[in-house]
Design a protein around this motif. Structure first.
Motif, PDB file in Angstrom:
ATOM      1  N   PHE A 204       0.799  -1.064  -0.091  1.00  0.00           N
ATOM      2  CA  PHE A 204      -0.014  -0.059  -0.042  1.00  0.00           C
ATOM      3  C   PHE A 204       1.009   1.136   0.007  1.00  0.00           C
ATOM      4  N   ILE A 205       0.586   2.470  -0.426  1.00  0.00           N
ATOM      5  CA  ILE A 205       1.189   3.596  -0.306  1.00  0.00           C
ATOM      6  C   ILE A 205       0.145   4.397   0.196  1.00  0.00           C
ATOM      7  N   LYS A 206       0.683   5.356   1.339  1.00  0.00           N
ATOM      8  CA  LYS A 206      -0.265   5.996   2.188  1.00  0.00           C
ATOM      9  C   LYS A 206       0.177   7.368   2.382  1.00  0.00           C
ATOM     10  N   THR A 207      -0.566   8.372   2.214  1.00  0.00           N
ATOM     11  CA  THR A 207      -0.375   9.620   2.135  1.00  0.00           C
ATOM     12  C   THR A 207       0.653  10.394   3.445  1.00  0.00           C
ATOM     13  N   SER A 208       0.019  10.160   4.556  1.00  0.00           N
ATOM     14  CA  SER A 208       0.511  10.781   5.557  1.00  0.00           C
ATOM     15  C   SER A 208       0.512  10.161   7.199  1.00  0.00           C
ATOM     16  N   THR A 209       1.134  10.620   8.016  1.00  0.00           N
ATOM     17  CA  THR A 209       0.999  10.270   9.382  1.00  0.00           C
ATOM     18  C   THR A 209      -0.255  10.775   9.797  1.00  0.00           C
ATOM     19  N   GLY A 210      -0.748  11.707   9.517  1.00  0.00           N
ATOM     20  CA  GLY A 210      -1.842  12.498  10.195  1.00  0.00           C
ATOM     21  C   GLY A 210      -1.146  13.588  11.309  1.00  0.00           C
ATOM     22  N   LYS A 211       0.023  13.594  11.282  1.00  0.00           N
ATOM     23  CA  LYS A 211       0.739  14.344  12.669  1.00  0.00           C
ATOM     24  C   LYS A 211       1.320  15.792  11.854  1.00  0.00           C
ATOM     25  N   ILE A 212       1.281  15.687  10.539  1.00  0.00           N
ATOM     26  CA  ILE A 212       1.752  16.944   9.712  1.00  0.00           C
ATOM     27  C   ILE A 212       0.637  17.574   8.901  1.00  0.00           C
ATOM     28  N   GLN A 213       0.792  18.840   9.048  1.00  0.00           N
ATOM     29  CA  GLN A 213      -0.233  19.550   8.015  1.00  0.00           C
ATOM     30  C   GLN A 213       0.785  19.993   6.920  1.00  0.00           C
ATOM     31  N   MET A 224      -1.190   9.646  -6.376  1.00  0.00           N
ATOM     32  CA  MET A 224      -0.767   8.604  -6.183  1.00  0.00           C
ATOM     33  C   MET A 224      -1.749   7.252  -6.785  1.00  0.00           C
ATOM     34  N   LEU A 225      -2.876   7.373  -7.120  1.00  0.00           N
ATOM     35  CA  LEU A 225      -3.860   6.607  -7.801  1.00  0.00           C
ATOM     36  C   LEU A 225      -3.470   6.432  -9.102  1.00  0.00           C
ATOM     37  N   GLN A 226      -2.808   7.599  -9.817  1.00  0.00           N
ATOM     38  CA  GLN A 226      -2.203   7.477 -11.110  1.00  0.00           C
ATOM     39  C   GLN A 226      -0.936   6.792 -11.088  1.00  0.00           C
ATOM     40  N   ALA A 227      -0.215   6.613 -10.013  1.00  0.00           N
ATOM     41  CA  ALA A 227       0.873   5.974  -9.778  1.00  0.00           C
ATOM     42  C   ALA A 227       0.591   4.451  -9.685  1.00  0.00           C
ATOM     43  N   VAL A 228      -0.041   4.099  -8.879  1.00  0.00           N
ATOM     44  CA  VAL A 228      -0.660   2.554  -8.577  1.00  0.00           C
ATOM     45  C   VAL A 228      -1.094   2.006 -10.031  1.00  0.00           C
ATOM     46  N   ARG A 229      -1.940   2.954 -10.752  1.00  0.00           N
ATOM     47  CA  ARG A 229      -2.389   2.571 -12.122  1.00  0.00           C
ATOM     48  C   ARG A 229      -1.392   1.988 -12.920  1.00  0.00           C
ATOM     49  N   ASP A 230      -0.382   3.259 -13.035  1.00  0.00           N
ATOM     50  CA  ASP A 230       0.326   2.948 -14.078  1.00  0.00           C
ATOM     51  C   ASP A 230       1.645   1.766 -13.694  1.00  0.00           C
ATOM     52  N   PHE A 231       1.698   1.892 -12.465  1.00  0.00           N
ATOM     53  CA  PHE A 231       2.639   0.917 -11.704  1.00  0.00           C
ATOM     54  C   PHE A 231       2.172  -0.857 -12.258  1.00  0.00           C
ATOM     55  N   ARG A 232       0.736  -0.853 -11.972  1.00  0.00           N
ATOM     56  CA  ARG A 232       0.127  -2.176 -12.468  1.00  0.00           C
ATOM     57  C   ARG A 232       0.404  -2.388 -13.919  1.00  0.00           C
ATOM     58  N   ASP A 233       0.188  -1.411 -14.738  1.00  0.00           N
ATOM     59  CA  ASP A 233       0.315  -1.529 -16.093  1.00  0.00           C
ATOM     60  C   ASP A 233       1.672  -1.932 -16.427  1.00  0.00           C
ATOM     61  N   ALA A 234       2.770  -1.307 -15.612  1.00  0.00           N
ATOM     62  CA  ALA A 234       4.298  -1.657 -16.226  1.00  0.00           C
ATOM     63  C   ALA A 234       4.518  -2.760 -15.462  1.00  0.00           C
ATOM     64  N   HIS A 235       4.194  -3.354 -14.135  1.00  0.00           N
ATOM     65  CA  HIS A 235       4.648  -4.451 -13.425  1.00  0.00           C
ATOM     66  C   HIS A 235       3.866  -5.677 -13.294  1.00  0.00           C
ATOM     67  N   GLY A 236       2.632  -5.412 -13.549  1.00  0.00           N
ATOM     68  CA  GLY A 236       1.631  -6.244 -13.204  1.00  0.00           C
ATOM     69  C   GLY A 236       1.029  -6.496 -11.792  1.00  0.00           C
ATOM     70  N   ARG A 237       1.619  -5.758 -10.914  1.00  0.00           N
ATOM     71  CA  ARG A 237       1.300  -5.990  -9.481  1.00  0.00           C
ATOM     72  C   ARG A 237       0.312  -4.782  -9.129  1.00  0.00           C
ATOM     73  N   GLN A 238      -0.600  -5.256  -8.264  1.00  0.00           N
ATOM     74  CA  GLN A 238      -1.388  -4.103  -7.657  1.00  0.00           C
ATOM     75  C   GLN A 238      -1.141  -3.643  -6.522  1.00  0.00           C
ATOM     76  N   GLY A 265      -9.645   3.480 -11.456  1.00  0.00           N
ATOM     77  CA  GLY A 265     -10.535   2.379 -11.863  1.00  0.00           C
ATOM     78  C   GLY A 265     -11.160   1.537 -10.734  1.00  0.00           C
ATOM     79  N   PRO A 266     -12.279   0.684 -11.193  1.00  0.00           N
ATOM     80  CA  PRO A 266     -13.207   0.099 -10.043  1.00  0.00           C
ATOM     81  C   PRO A 266     -12.508  -0.891  -9.252  1.00  0.00           C
ATOM     82  N   ASP A 267     -11.486  -1.503  -9.872  1.00  0.00           N
ATOM     83  CA  ASP A 267     -10.315  -2.449  -9.304  1.00  0.00           C
ATOM     84  C   ASP A 267     -10.216  -2.127  -7.809  1.00  0.00           C
ATOM     85  N   TRP A 268      -9.991  -0.654  -7.830  1.00  0.00           N
ATOM     86  CA  TRP A 268      -9.494  -0.332  -6.319  1.00  0.00           C
ATOM     87  C   TRP A 268     -10.824   0.017  -5.661  1.00  0.00           C
ATOM     88  N   LEU A 269     -11.927  -0.121  -6.082  1.00  0.00           N
ATOM     89  CA  LEU A 269     -13.147   0.186  -5.108  1.00  0.00           C
ATOM     90  C   LEU A 269     -13.455  -1.010  -3.920  1.00  0.00           C
TER      91      LEU A 269
END
Lengths: 306, 284
Positions: A204-213, A224-238, A265-269
């Motif tokens: 998983f990639i997560k944005t923040s700790t919640g302790k920093i503004q 980050m959603l674009q990144a995971v989409r492109d990463f799956r296209d390139a490497h086949g891992r979601q 995409g809906p795969d991530w829903l």
């Protein structure tokens, strides 16, 4: 130049105006009636109910666990949250409180939230949480090293923590990598850090700790959603995405879900691929849910005080 | 060359700000002879919801202020009402079809009414609170506490004196209010909002929605975060609203015939307070 640096610096730059414009455009969608009810239930199932305070007591963790299992005790149809998220020393208490319930225990680790400690301590922190029964580990990257350009060090640290997530039976605790986007300064850095975390094996990639503004924002999550989409296209891992911090209302949560659907995409829903790190969000989701089922506005007196 | 009219479109007053209605609707406020005065925003269900959120947010701070401080702030509002005397007089004259002299008397009465209620802020507890005699070694003390968020249907006819007479008693004891104004005569309420916004009254303590109580009322009456309902200006909708309110166990003040010029008495203040009674051992 290392292979990793070549890949990360070869990523295209982010069009800031276009990114923020797209996030703003997607957040104007109006989600009503049956779709809203579906979105609210889905959002409840995606919540990592979080308490990360110095003042956390065993009692608070137990009550949070009970809430994660049955968020709305007045309605048996209300789904459970995805996980409770606590500090490593509270993992055992949360685990005992949850029993067989279908709710995971996530633990922050690696000298959360700053990440300023030696690798040995970070790994011990992680092993400790996994041994106590954590299903998921939320680690922080070394932002100092990242900003100083020491990408290999950040990468190797994630790989080492991933190894530390291994259990004796050969399975792994799920690894979420916190980028702390509020400290990364630019969108280009967020894109690079996302790819770095995915290449190093983060689940998983997560944005923040919640302790920093600023904590999670819609444009950063979109990126980050674009990144995971492109990463799956390139490497086949979601890989999953978890925005955390600052998402407090159902309206916000639904905006994020729209962005998930439109960008990745809906795969991530699904709670396996998208989570909300939040505490007060759940109460607002429950009040909205009560509004939809009863037809009148609910109030804070009708949900628990956390 | 004659001057072009400045035709005004007023907004709502919610949480200390002046938003347009979420629905984007406005309607024409007319004078007593049917001529155009200004456009007013027509509040919708969601404006009601936003106003309740603002009122709830303001409740903690407002109710925790000392009664003395609340009295001072309300007196400051009265000073500013007096400062806008001319504007109120013209608006009351136009909307209620009175002569300027008659309207001036109404404005005077409204300012006096506000001052009268402001004075009660730090006196009500002495009058309606009590040291109760009990047969044991205890002090037993009762005192009035604010009920919470009160939704108010302002009178339809008396657009300033009636309005002031329903708002002041609600907020003086520490409640916060969501007020649905007279539909046909909203102008004095809008000007009152402008007075409240520039006084020391914290945002959200009084929220003013211009519009139709038959439309917004049911959402306020069923809203679980509204603690009480003043149905003074609800008209034909009052019975249904009272029934809606019963579902959430709200305190309700039914409409009755009102003489706004008469001495108001304590009734409107005590309706929206709860009695807290504390036992305390003697001699410890």
């Amino acid at each position: 130049m290392s292979e990793l640096r070549r890949v990360l610096e070869g990523l295209p730059g982010v069009d800031q105006v276009g990114l923020e414009g797209r996030a703003a455009a997607l957040s104007t969608r109006s989600i009503k009636a049956a779709s809203k009810a579906y979105a609210i239930d889905l959002a409840i199932r995606m919540v990592d109910l979080t308490t990360l305070e110095g003042a956390d007591t065993p009692g608070k963790v137990r009550s949070l666990a009970a809430k994660a299992v049955r968020p709305d005790p007045s309605d048996p149809g209300c789904p459970s949250a995805a996980a409770v998220c606590v500090y490593p020393d509270m993992v055992k208490i949360a685990k005992d409180a949850l029993g067989d319930a279908p709710v995971n225990v996530a633990s922050v680790a690696t000298a959360f939230p700053s990440g300023r400690s030696s690798l040995a301590i970070k790994l011990a922190d992680t092993r400790d949480a996994v041994a106590a029964g954590a299903d998921e580990i939320d680690m922080v990257i070394d932002r100092g090293a990242f900003l100083a350009g020491d990408l290999d060090r950040v990468h190797d640290e994630i790989v080492a923590v991933k190894d530390a997530c291994a259990r004796p039976d050969g399975t792994h605790a799920h690894l979420k990598v916190i980028l702390e986007t509020g400290e990364l300064a630019t969108y280009d850095n967020v894109r690079r850090a996302s790819w770095l975390a995915m290449l190093a094996g983060g689940d998983f990639i997560k944005t923040s700790t919640g302790k920093i503004q600023p904590a999670a924002t819609l444009p950063v999550t979109l990126l980050m959603l674009q990144a995971v989409r492109d990463f799956r296209d390139a490497h086949g891992r979601q890989v999953g995405v978890k925005p955390a911090g600052g998402i407090r209302t159902s309206k916000d949560a639904i905006k994020y879900l729209v962005v998930v659907n439109e960008v990745a995409g809906p795969d991530w829903l699904d709670p396996d691929w998208f989570r909300f790190g939040a505490s007060s969000l759940l109460n607002d989701l429950l009040m909205q849910r009560q509004k939809l089922t009863t037809g009148h506005y609910s109030g804070p007196d009708h949900v628990t005080i956390d | 060359m004659s001057r072009v009219d400045v035709r005004k479109t007023y907004k709502l007053y919610v949480g200390g700000a002046f938003p347009r209605s979420e629905s984007g609707r406005t309607y024409e406020a007319l004078d007593a002879k049917g001529a155009f005065l200004a456009n007013a925003s027509q509040a919708s269900r969601k404006d009601g919801r936003d106003a309740v959120v603002a009122a709830r947010k303001a409740f903690g701070g407002w109710s925790a202020r000392t009664p003395y401080n609340r009295g001072q702030i309300l007196y400051r509002v009265a000073e500013m009402l007096e400062g806008r005397r001319e504007q109120f007089t013209s608006e009351v004259a136009a909307t209620e079809g009175l002569t300027r002299t008659q309207a001036g008397r109404v404005v005077d009465a409204a300012v006096d009414r506000w001052v009268w209620y402001a004075g009660w802020a730090d006196k009500l507890a002495q009058v309606v609170g009590n040291a109760n005699p009990v047969s044991g070694p205890y002090f037993n003390l009762s005192s009035p506490e604010p009920t919470g968020v009160v939704a108010v249907a302002a009178p339809q006819d008396s657009s300033l004196l009636g309005l002031v007479s329903v708002i002041a008693p609600v907020v003086v004891t520490g409640n916060t209010a969501v007020v649905v104004t007279s539909f046909g005569r909203p102008l004095p309420a809008i000007t009152l909002s402008e007075v409240l916004a520039t006084s020391d009254l914290p945002g959200g303590v009084v929220n003013v929605l211009t519009g139709d109580v038959a439309e917004v009322g049911p959402w306020l009456a069923t809203h679980r975060d509204v603690d009480a309902l003043d149905l003074t200006g609800a008209g034909d909708a009052a019975t249904d609203l009272e029934r809606d309110a019963a579902e959430g166990l709200k305190r309700v003040r039914r409409p009755r015939s009102e003489d706004w010029t008469a001495q108001p008495g304590l009734d409107r203040m005590t309706t929206f307070t709860e009695t807290k009674t504390v036992w305390h051992p003697i001699g410890v």
